[in-house]
Design a protein around this motif. Structure first.
Motif, PDB file in Angstrom:
ATOM      1  N   ALA A 254       0.847  -1.114   0.176  1.00 20.63           N
ATOM      2  CA  ALA A 254      -0.029   0.018  -0.057  1.00 20.63           C
ATOM      3  C   ALA A 254       0.893   1.383  -0.100  1.00 20.63           C
ATOM      4  N   GLY A 255       2.170   1.041  -0.053  1.00 14.15           N
ATOM      5  CA  GLY A 255       2.997   2.111  -0.307  1.00 14.15           C
ATOM      6  C   GLY A 255       3.560   3.011   0.983  1.00 14.15           C
ATOM      7  N   THR A 256       4.698   3.728   0.796  1.00 21.68           N
ATOM      8  CA  THR A 256       5.445   4.458   1.913  1.00 21.68           C
ATOM      9  C   THR A 256       6.300   5.230   1.315  1.00 21.68           C
ATOM     10  N   SER A 257       7.162   6.225   1.855  1.00 20.87           N
ATOM     11  CA  SER A 257       7.832   7.083   1.580  1.00 20.87           C
ATOM     12  C   SER A 257       9.383   6.467   1.539  1.00 20.87           C
ATOM     13  N   VAL A 258      10.062   7.136   0.599  1.00 14.31           N
ATOM     14  CA  VAL A 258      11.565   6.737   0.491  1.00 14.31           C
ATOM     15  C   VAL A 258      12.096   7.160   1.703  1.00 14.31           C
ATOM     16  N   THR A 259      11.804   8.232   2.255  1.00 10.29           N
ATOM     17  CA  THR A 259      12.481   8.659   3.503  1.00 10.29           C
ATOM     18  C   THR A 259      12.189   7.576   4.743  1.00 10.29           C
ATOM     19  N   ASN A 260      11.016   7.054   4.597  1.00  9.39           N
ATOM     20  CA  ASN A 260      10.732   6.090   6.016  1.00  9.39           C
ATOM     21  C   ASN A 260      11.499   4.915   5.488  1.00  9.39           C
ATOM     22  N   TYR A 261      11.682   4.424   4.362  1.00  8.99           N
ATOM     23  CA  TYR A 261      12.799   3.106   4.341  1.00  8.99           C
ATOM     24  C   TYR A 261      14.422   3.658   4.603  1.00  8.99           C
ATOM     25  N   GLU A 262      14.458   4.863   4.233  1.00 12.37           N
ATOM     26  CA  GLU A 262      16.072   5.288   4.836  1.00 12.37           C
ATOM     27  C   GLU A 262      15.916   5.153   6.273  1.00 12.37           C
ATOM     28  N   LYS A 263      14.867   5.334   6.850  1.00 11.36           N
ATOM     29  CA  LYS A 263      14.960   5.439   8.223  1.00 11.36           C
ATOM     30  C   LYS A 263      15.152   3.867   8.875  1.00 11.36           C
ATOM     31  N   TYR A 264      14.438   2.813   8.155  1.00  7.39           N
ATOM     32  CA  TYR A 264      14.657   1.357   8.370  1.00  7.39           C
ATOM     33  C   TYR A 264      16.039   1.186   7.968  1.00  7.39           C
ATOM     34  N   GLY A 265      16.703   1.605   6.994  1.00  7.96           N
ATOM     35  CA  GLY A 265      18.074   1.435   6.919  1.00  7.96           C
ATOM     36  C   GLY A 265      18.991   1.685   8.017  1.00  7.96           C
ATOM     37  N   GLN A 266      18.689   2.925   8.529  1.00  5.04           N
ATOM     38  CA  GLN A 266      19.409   3.343   9.852  1.00  5.04           C
ATOM     39  C   GLN A 266      19.226   2.212  11.014  1.00  5.04           C
ATOM     40  N   ALA A 267      17.901   1.895  10.955  1.00  7.52           N
ATOM     41  CA  ALA A 267      17.425   1.028  12.136  1.00  7.52           C
ATOM     42  C   ALA A 267      18.204  -0.397  11.949  1.00  7.52           C
ATOM     43  N   LEU A 268      18.602  -0.777  10.904  1.00  3.36           N
ATOM     44  CA  LEU A 268      19.366  -1.918  10.645  1.00  3.36           C
ATOM     45  C   LEU A 268      20.510  -2.081  11.172  1.00  3.36           C
ATOM     46  N   LYS A 269      21.374  -0.891  11.400  1.00  5.90           N
ATOM     47  CA  LYS A 269      22.851  -0.692  11.782  1.00  5.90           C
ATOM     48  C   LYS A 269      22.938  -0.197  13.092  1.00  5.90           C
ATOM     49  N   SER A 270      21.843   0.136  13.820  1.00  4.02           N
ATOM     50  CA  SER A 270      22.121   0.615  15.228  1.00  4.02           C
ATOM     51  C   SER A 270      21.931  -0.281  16.258  1.00  4.02           C
ATOM     52  N   GLU A 271      22.605  -0.038  17.526  1.00  2.00           N
ATOM     53  CA  GLU A 271      22.265  -1.067  18.505  1.00  2.00           C
ATOM     54  C   GLU A 271      21.477  -0.397  19.490  1.00  2.00           C
ATOM     55  N   LYS A 272      20.516   0.922  19.062  1.00  4.78           N
ATOM     56  CA  LYS A 272      19.565   1.594  19.827  1.00  4.78           C
ATOM     57  C   LYS A 272      18.453   1.794  19.167  1.00  4.78           C
ATOM     58  N   PHE A 273      17.293   2.292  19.634  1.00  7.62           N
ATOM     59  CA  PHE A 273      16.179   2.750  18.910  1.00  7.62           C
ATOM     60  C   PHE A 273      16.326   4.255  18.820  1.00  7.62           C
ATOM     61  N   LEU A 274      16.641   4.763  17.492  1.00  6.50           N
ATOM     62  CA  LEU A 274      17.152   6.258  17.635  1.00  6.50           C
ATOM     63  C   LEU A 274      16.224   6.819  16.643  1.00  6.50           C
ATOM     64  N   LYS A 275      16.059   8.276  16.899  1.00  6.79           N
ATOM     65  CA  LYS A 275      15.299   9.390  16.128  1.00  6.79           C
ATOM     66  C   LYS A 275      15.959   9.105  14.756  1.00  6.79           C
TER      67      LYS A 275
END
Length: 410
Positions: free
Chosen positions: A294-315
Motif C-alpha cells: 500500500a506504499g510508503t515514502s523513500v524517507t521512511n525506508y531510509e529510516k529503516y536502513g538506519q535501524a538495521l545498523k544501530s544498537e539503539k532505537f534512535l530518532k
C-alpha cells in the motif's frame, strides 16, 4: 534467489524507476496511475466488512502537521454490550485492509466478533492516506519527507484522540503490528501523557531497532534506499510501492491466478520473511495481494536502513549539522522505552526474519509494565503470520483475549 524473483521485487518496490528517465514524464504518469481497481476485484474496507456480515464506516482524521488520514471502523453488532474500543495499527507497506483481507479468520473480523468496537488506522503515505491540507503528494516532495518517527509523533496520537472522542471512552486497547508497534513506543516517548489514554498495548512483533533482521530483501531494500535516497529523489522517486501503480497493479493481477499465486507470489512473501506454506495458503495469497503493498515514502525506508545498523532505537539521523539544529546534538537521541508504562503483552514468532528474537528480547527489559511475552509455539510462525495466518484466531487471539477482557473497562 532467482533472477526473475529479484526483477519482480525491484519492479514491485520501485515502480517508477524505469519511467523516471523519460523527460516528457509520460511514462512516469502511467507508472503512478492506479490500474488495479480496474483489473482486479478489490472491495474497499466497507465492502470487505459487508461481505463478512459486518457494518463499517470511513472517517477522516487530520494530524497536527496537516496530513489527512483515513480510519476505518467495524461497528459492533446490534446485540453487543458496549466494550472498550480497539485500535489496530498496520505494518510497513500495509493498510487497514490488511487486517481483513485474509478472510473470515482475519484479525479485524475475529476481534469484532467478540463485540469490540474495532478501529483500523492508516498512516501517512499509504494508499488510503494520500491527502494533506496544503501539499499535493504527486507534486510536492515535502509531502513525502516523513519516516515512522513522524507517524509516532503525529499520526498515532491523532488517531487515538479521534477514537476516544468518537466513542466517549476514557481509554482504548491498542494492537500494533511491526511498524504499528514501534510507532506506539515513539508516541509514548515523545508524548508520555498518552499512556493515560491506553488501557492495554498488544505488540505483534513490534519493530524498533532491526539490528539482527535476517530478511535479505528487507535489508537490501532498506540499505539500498538509505544509500541512494538523494539520487532517487532527484529523479522523482519519492515513494515506494503505491497500490495500483503499473508494476504493483500488474503483480496484483498476476497473483489472482491460482498457479502464479502458489509459485511467484508465495515465493515473494517467503523471500520477504520466511516460508510457512500451511499458514498462508495460495488462496490467502490471492486475497492479500489485492491490497499489498500500500506504499510508503523513500524517507521512511531510509529510516529503516538506519535501524538495521544501530544498537539503539534512535530518532532519524539527518547528519551532524541537521541533528544539531533539530535535537541539540550532532547524534540522534534514543527513544525512551520507560515512558511506555501501559500494561503490555508482546507476541513473537521464532521464524520471524524481519523482527528478530534478539531485537525483541533487547527492548523487553526496558519496558516497565510487561504482563506477558508470548513466543508462538509453532516453530514456523513468521512475521507476516501476525496479520495473515489462517490460524490467527487460535494461535494469537486465543491467548490475547484474556488480557483484553481483563482491561476492558470503559
Amino acid at each position: 534467489m532467482s533472477h526473475s524473483l529479484l526483477i519482480a521485487l525491484f519492479l514491485l518496490f520501485f515502480p517508477k524507476c524505469w519511467a523516471s528517465f523519460n523527460t516528457l514524464n509520460v511514462l512516469s504518469d502511467i507508472s503512478t496511475r492506479p490500474i488495479v481497481n480496474d483489473l482486479v476485484e478489490a472491495p474497499n474496507f466497507i465492502a470487505l466488512a459487508a461481505e463478512n456480515g459486518f457494518r463499517a464506516e470511513k472517517h477522516d482524521v487530520v494530524t497536527e502537521d496537516g496530513y489527512i488520514l483515513t480510519m476505518h471502523r467495524i461497528l459492533p453488532g446490534e446485540n453487543c454490550a458496549r466494550k472498550k474500543p480497539v485500535l489496530l495499527m498496520h505494518g510497513l507497506l500495509q493498510s487497514s485492509e490488511d487486517f481483513m483481507s485474509s478472510g473470515p479468520f482475519a484479525p479485524g473480523f475475529v476481534i469484532a466478533e467478540q463485540c469490540y468496537d474495532v478501529w483500523c488506522g492508516n498512516v501517512r503515505g499509504n494508499s488510503n492516506s494520500l491527502r494533506h491540507t496544503s501539499l499535493n503528494p504527486d507534486k510536492d516532495l515535502e509531502f513525502w519527507k516523513f519516516s515512522f518517527d513522524d507517524m509516532g509523533l503525529y499520526d498515532i496520537p491523532a488517531m487515538v484522540d479521534y477514537v476516544l472522542e468518537q466513542t466517549s471512552a476514557k481509554k482504548l486497547i491498542y494492537i500494533g503490528f511491526s511498524q504499528g508497534g514501534g510507532t506506539f513506543f515513539i508516541m509514548n516517548s515523545e508524548k508520555p501523557e498518552y499512556a493515560e489514554k491506553i488501557g492495554l498495548f498488544i505488540g505483534l512483533s513490534p519493530s524498533t531497532r532491526n539490528l539482527y533482521s535476517k530478511s535479505l530483501v528487507f535489508r537490501g531494500l532498506s540499505e539500498g534506499v538509505q544509500t541512494f535516497r538523494a539520487e532517487l529523489e532527484t529523479v522523482g522517486i519519492w515513494e515506494i510501492g503505491r497500490r495500483g501503480s503499473l508494476a504493483t497493479g500488474a503483480l496484483n493481477v498476476l497473483c489472482q491466478n491460482k498457479l502464479v499465486a502458489a509459485i511467484l507470489c508465495e515465493a515473494i512473501t517467503s523471500a520477504l520473511d520466511a516460508p510457512h506454506l500451511e499458514s498462508v495458503t495460495p488462496e490467502i495469497e490471492r486475497r492479500i495481494w489485492k491490497y499489498f503493498p500500500a506504499g510508503t515514502s523513500v524517507t521512511n525506508y531510509e529510516k529503516y536502513g538506519q535501524a538495521l545498523k544501530s544498537e539503539k532505537f534512535l530518532k532519524m539521523d539527518h547528519g551532524p549539522e541537521k541533528n544539531q539544529e533539530l535535537y541539540g546534538s550532532t547524534k540522534p537521541p534514543e527513544y525512551n522505552f520507560e515512558a511506555s508504562t501501559v500494561p503490555t503483552v508482546i507476541f513473537h514468532g521464532l521464524s520471524d526474519n524481519i523482527v528478530d528474537t534478539k531485537d525483541v528480547e533487547w527492548f523487553l527489559p526496558k519496558l516497565p509494565n510487561v504482563l506477558d511475552y508470548i513466543q508462538v509455539e509453532d516453530p514456523l510462525w513468521n512475521h507476516l503470520d501476525m496479520t495473515y495466518s489462517r490460524f490467527w484466531n487460535e494461535t494469537i487471539f486465543s491467548p490475547m483475549k484474556k488480557y483484553m477482557a481483563q482491561y476492558d473497562s470503559i
